[in-house]
Design a protein around this motif. Structure first.
Motif, mmCIF file in Angstrom:
data_model
loop_
_atom_site.group_PDB
_atom_site.id
_atom_site.type_symbol
_atom_site.label_atom_id
_atom_site.label_comp_id
_atom_site.label_asym_id
_atom_site.label_seq_id
_atom_site.Cartn_x
_atom_site.Cartn_y
_atom_site.Cartn_z
ATOM 1 N N SER A 194 72.409 -27.690 31.814
ATOM 2 C CA SER A 194 72.451 -29.055 32.341
ATOM 3 C C SER A 194 72.039 -29.101 33.801
ATOM 4 C CB SER A 194 73.867 -29.629 32.192
ATOM 5 O OG SER A 194 74.236 -29.693 30.835
ATOM 6 N N LEU A 195 72.405 -28.042 34.562
ATOM 7 C CA LEU A 195 72.121 -28.024 35.986
ATOM 8 C C LEU A 195 70.707 -27.561 36.318
ATOM 9 C CD1 LEU A 195 75.449 -26.552 37.385
ATOM 10 C CD2 LEU A 195 74.623 -28.892 37.642
ATOM 11 N N THR A 196 70.216 -26.572 35.536
ATOM 12 C CA THR A 196 68.987 -25.898 35.958
ATOM 13 C C THR A 196 67.764 -26.224 35.126
ATOM 14 O OG1 THR A 196 69.428 -23.957 34.558
ATOM 15 C CG2 THR A 196 70.335 -23.942 36.786
ATOM 16 N N GLN A 197 67.965 -26.702 33.915
ATOM 17 C CA GLN A 197 66.791 -26.860 33.054
ATOM 18 C C GLN A 197 66.324 -28.300 33.021
ATOM 19 O OE1 GLN A 197 67.237 -26.372 28.811
ATOM 20 N NE2 GLN A 197 65.264 -25.383 28.641
ATOM 21 N N ALA A 198 65.191 -28.540 33.609
ATOM 22 C CA ALA A 198 64.552 -29.837 33.443
ATOM 23 C C ALA A 198 63.853 -29.843 32.100
ATOM 24 C CB ALA A 198 63.532 -30.063 34.556
ATOM 25 N N ALA A 199 63.941 -30.949 31.406
ATOM 26 C CA ALA A 199 63.337 -31.006 30.083
ATOM 27 C C ALA A 199 61.831 -31.139 30.218
ATOM 28 C CB ALA A 199 63.889 -32.206 29.318
ATOM 29 N N PRO A 200 61.089 -30.065 29.878
ATOM 30 C CA PRO A 200 59.638 -30.125 30.030
ATOM 31 C C PRO A 200 59.018 -31.005 28.945
ATOM 32 C CG PRO A 200 60.278 -28.052 29.015
ATOM 33 C CD PRO A 200 61.547 -28.797 29.319
ATOM 34 N N LEU A 201 58.296 -32.009 29.353
ATOM 35 C CA LEU A 201 57.680 -32.899 28.378
ATOM 36 C C LEU A 201 56.380 -33.437 28.946
ATOM 37 C CD1 LEU A 201 57.816 -34.484 25.720
ATOM 38 C CD2 LEU A 201 59.036 -36.279 26.969
ATOM 39 N N SER A 202 55.316 -33.188 28.225
ATOM 40 C CA SER A 202 54.030 -33.749 28.609
ATOM 41 C C SER A 202 53.765 -34.945 27.711
ATOM 42 C CB SER A 202 52.919 -32.708 28.446
ATOM 43 O OG SER A 202 51.655 -33.333 28.573
ATOM 44 N N GLY A 203 53.877 -36.127 28.291
ATOM 45 C CA GLY A 203 53.657 -37.335 27.497
ATOM 46 C C GLY A 203 52.245 -37.408 26.954
ATOM 47 N N ILE A 204 51.265 -36.993 27.763
ATOM 48 C CA ILE A 204 49.874 -37.028 27.325
ATOM 49 C C ILE A 204 49.681 -36.131 26.102
ATOM 50 C CG2 ILE A 204 47.507 -36.389 27.953
ATOM 51 C CD1 ILE A 204 48.357 -38.911 29.324
ATOM 52 N N LYS A 205 50.195 -34.897 26.189
ATOM 53 C CA LYS A 205 50.051 -33.951 25.086
ATOM 54 C C LYS A 205 50.781 -34.455 23.841
ATOM 55 C CE LYS A 205 49.154 -30.116 22.914
ATOM 56 N NZ LYS A 205 47.833 -29.969 22.256
ATOM 57 N N GLN A 206 51.944 -35.066 24.047
ATOM 58 C CA GLN A 206 52.701 -35.582 22.906
ATOM 59 C C GLN A 206 51.926 -36.686 22.196
ATOM 60 O OE1 GLN A 206 55.203 -34.300 21.638
ATOM 61 N NE2 GLN A 206 56.482 -35.793 20.580
ATOM 62 N N VAL A 207 51.327 -37.593 22.972
ATOM 63 C CA VAL A 207 50.530 -38.671 22.372
ATOM 64 C C VAL A 207 49.335 -38.095 21.615
ATOM 65 C CG1 VAL A 207 49.046 -40.653 22.871
ATOM 66 C CG2 VAL A 207 51.259 -40.422 24.019
ATOM 67 N N ALA A 208 48.672 -37.092 22.226
ATOM 68 C CA ALA A 208 47.527 -36.459 21.567
ATOM 69 C C ALA A 208 47.938 -35.842 20.241
ATOM 70 C CB ALA A 208 46.928 -35.389 22.480
ATOM 71 N N ALA A 233 43.803 -42.873 28.362
ATOM 72 C CA ALA A 233 43.160 -42.654 27.064
ATOM 73 C C ALA A 233 42.223 -41.452 27.117
ATOM 74 C CB ALA A 233 42.392 -43.902 26.639
ATOM 75 N N ASN A 234 41.497 -41.303 28.232
ATOM 76 C CA ASN A 234 40.594 -40.146 28.385
ATOM 77 C C ASN A 234 41.377 -38.836 28.421
ATOM 78 O OD1 ASN A 234 38.329 -41.788 28.433
ATOM 79 N ND2 ASN A 234 38.308 -41.967 30.674
ATOM 80 N N GLU A 235 42.528 -38.838 29.099
ATOM 81 C CA GLU A 235 43.364 -37.632 29.134
ATOM 82 C C GLU A 235 43.894 -37.291 27.749
ATOM 83 O OE1 GLU A 235 46.202 -36.927 32.353
ATOM 84 O OE2 GLU A 235 45.504 -38.795 33.254
ATOM 85 N N VAL A 236 44.251 -38.326 27.009
ATOM 86 C CA VAL A 236 44.729 -38.101 25.641
ATOM 87 C C VAL A 236 43.635 -37.465 24.797
ATOM 88 C CG1 VAL A 236 45.465 -39.234 23.502
ATOM 89 C CG2 VAL A 236 46.476 -39.918 25.694
ATOM 90 N N GLU A 237 42.396 -37.982 24.928
ATOM 91 C CA GLU A 237 41.275 -37.430 24.174
ATOM 92 C C GLU A 237 41.067 -35.948 24.484
ATOM 93 O OE1 GLU A 237 37.708 -39.637 24.690
ATOM 94 O OE2 GLU A 237 38.311 -41.254 23.331
ATOM 95 N N GLN A 238 41.171 -35.601 25.754
ATOM 96 C CA GLN A 238 40.997 -34.198 26.141
ATOM 97 C C GLN A 238 42.060 -33.305 25.510
ATOM 98 O OE1 GLN A 238 40.862 -34.030 30.429
ATOM 99 N NE2 GLN A 238 39.172 -35.494 30.567
ATOM 100 N N ASN A 239 43.274 -33.837 25.354
ATOM 101 C CA ASN A 239 44.365 -33.056 24.769
ATOM 102 C C ASN A 239 44.365 -33.075 23.244
ATOM 103 O OD1 ASN A 239 46.670 -31.985 26.784
ATOM 104 N ND2 ASN A 239 45.621 -33.738 27.690
ATOM 105 N N MET A 240 43.488 -33.884 22.668
ATOM 106 C CA MET A 240 43.380 -33.914 21.209
ATOM 107 C C MET A 240 42.521 -32.775 20.687
ATOM 108 S SD MET A 240 43.002 -38.009 20.494
ATOM 109 C CE MET A 240 42.632 -37.806 18.743
ATOM 110 N N PHE A 241 42.100 -31.904 21.583
ATOM 111 C CA PHE A 241 41.252 -30.775 21.220
ATOM 112 C C PHE A 241 42.098 -29.735 20.500
ATOM 113 C CE2 PHE A 241 37.932 -27.611 22.043
ATOM 114 C CZ PHE A 241 36.808 -28.404 21.888
#
Length: 339
Positions: A194-208, A233-241
């Motif tokens: 709870s103290l040390t771990q930030a929840a890593p989340l890439s919204g762009i990658k998740q959408v892709a 939208a362009n970033e999402v396209e790049q992550n859809m690779f």
């Protein structure tokens, strides 16, 4: 009414239940409790203690469990009461029955805490328990859901995986001091995460990833996304690779890819892939090459997922190079067309 029902004794009243609990406490503890009773209460309880007989173990367990459940709820006592409860139940019920009842009383606490830990990254859990005694590691893994436990084991040193599994296999019941230690370990782990771990989340990658796996109209989704923000939208396209996009390519693109990608890459990368994608790749190959691919895949047998992922990444690097040089036209989704 059958004979069993005729023989069944009525439920214990509150005086008999009190007598049963006092009998389980032993002479010294019971004497201290009776000092706080009035004369009439003492007479009624001791009379009941003298006449109690034929109490089945299940009934005794139920009465004593309810008493200590009330005790824990109203007294607010936690750690020390477990040892007291353990000693008292053993005197009242014997070791075997006491163990089962104690597991019922405190097992839920461990399981509930473990349910929280299954959302923590396996690598983080493995790192947290790495310096614990192997027996504590085994108990920790035994209480985790099997899927989470397997993932944590993967991140522990492989040279003693067998020892941990053997220790887990030998577990039947654990000392309640160990239960307390395990709870402390779980709580420390939850607090540290709870103290040390930030929840890593890439919204762009998740959408892709969502759009890549979306069975509906991907093109309309992308067009609507561009109305919100074309850069996003362009970033999402790049992550859809993603490897799975190969199943959406034209015959011309696939023909070019099977010529450029070594067959041994395909033999590993297509393991576990969607059957439609496998068929698309094989249809783009000459018949002899497709047969060689099938034979190669069968001969390899099961392959670790990590190796499959590496092979897919290698193929997608080749695809990216070909796309950037203009040798192939990569279609991330079926674009809207007009007459």
């Amino acid at each position: 009414m059958n004979k069993a029902q005729l023989k069944q004794k009525p439920a214990l009243d509150h005086v008999e239940r009190t007598a049963l609990v006092l009998l389980g406490m032993g002479e010294d503890a019971a004497a201290k409790v009776l000092q706080h009773f009035s004369r009439e209460e003492t007479q009624r309880v001791t009379r009941a203690m003298a006449h109690l007989s034929g109490i089945q173990s299940d009934n005794a367990k139920g009465v004593i469990a309810k008493f200590f459940d009330d005790f824990r709820r109203h007294s607010g006592i936690r750690g020390a009461s477990k040892e007291y409860l353990s000693n008292t139940l053993r005197k009242a019920l014997g070791n075997d029955l006491a163990k089962g009842l104690l597991n019922d009383l405190y097992g839920d606490e461990i399981r509930n805490n473990m349910q929280k830990l299954q959302w923590v990254e396996p690598e983080v859990l493995a790192r947290f328990i790495a310096n614990e005694h192997p027996q504590m590691q085994a108990i920790f893994l035994a209480y985790l859901p099997a899927e989470s436990s397997s993932a944590v084991l993967k991140h522990l040193p492989s040279d003693y995986h067998d020892e941990l599994l053997y220790r887990i296999a030998r577990l039947q019941d654990i000392d309640h001091q160990v239960v307390s230690d395990l709870n402390d370990l779980i709580e420390r782990c939850i607090a540290e995460v709870s103290l040390t771990q930030a929840a890593p989340l890439s919204g762009i990658k998740q959408v892709a990833d969502i759009i890549n796996r979306f069975d509906g109209d991907r093109a309309t989704l992308m067009e609507m996304l561009k109305l919100h923000d074309e850069n996003v939208a362009n970033e999402v396209e790049q992550n859809m690779f993603d490897f799975m996009v190969l199943g959406r390519q034209s015959e011309e693109t696939l023909d070019k890819l099977v010529q450029q990608v070594p067959i041994e890459f395909w033999a590993v990368a297509l393991k576990g892939a969607d059957i439609t994608l496998q068929q698309s790749i094989k249809r783009s190959m000459p018949q002899r090459m497709a047969k060689a691919l099938e034979d190669d895949m069968q001969a390899r047998g099961p392959i670790p997922l990590s190796r499959v992922e590496v092979a897919r990444q290698d193929i997608m690097e080749i695809v990216r190079t070909l796309a950037e040089s203009g040798e192939v036209e990569l279609m991330l989704y079926q674009e809207v067309t007009v007459e």
